[in-house]
Design a protein around this motif. Sequence first.
Motif: not given
Length: 245
Positions: A13-17, A19-22, A100-102, A142-144
């Motif tokens: 979920g954090l990785i996904g968040l 990715a959405v912001e990216e 980024s998506r890959e 996530f954090w970075h």
Amino acid sequence: MTDTLALRTAITGLIGLAAVEEELLLATIGFAAADQGTPECWAAAPVIAHNTEFKRQQVTRLEAIGNGQAPPEFAEIDHRSAQAYLRYCQPPAEQVALASREVTAALIDGLRAASDDDLLDPSRNPWLAGRQLWLQIIVRGFWHPLGHIAEYYADHADPGRADAMQSHAVTTAEYLKVPAPARGMAYYSLACARARTVTSGDAIGPLRQAIELNAGLAAKARRDADLADLRDSGQLDQLLAAAPD
């Protein structure tokens, strides 16, 4: 946290968040194509390219663990280096978006493939120097990236968006019930966003919560440029003095 199913879900979920912001930041590239940025004020595409590189390094680490090998060492990046910045500026925007998506998908796949023991037991991988692999994945995935995206908004006259994004990250971390150290990271990022873009006093609450959840962040707070006003005013010393050991 020993329930690795819940842990994996939270990390995903954090990785996904992030990715959405990216993706939201990538959407601005078409409107800011003429903005080449500088090493002191990065444009959108180089921000994403840098985030992607750091995620790819984590994917490489996970692949090495899966093969029973120690991963390569990666050099630190000087974010003010003109040479480093120009390197991130080279790929065209379409390539940056695809990469980024890959890499996000590859990171989630690598998390899924990692064993429970590798995620939880740092002694299995001495190169982790006592750190847990699951937390390293959160830092890189996530954090970075969220930290750099928040910096982008703050540097491009949109401080409200930086604050709102980090506030949403805190809400998501609570919703996903991520472990305390990672929730502390989310609160810390919110504190930094508020210290940079609102008023320093508004950063005290989330910073206190961050250190209560992740005591290791106290050392970072003592040297973080974003918290300079809190240090200069003495508020940071007061907060740290009252923090539990």
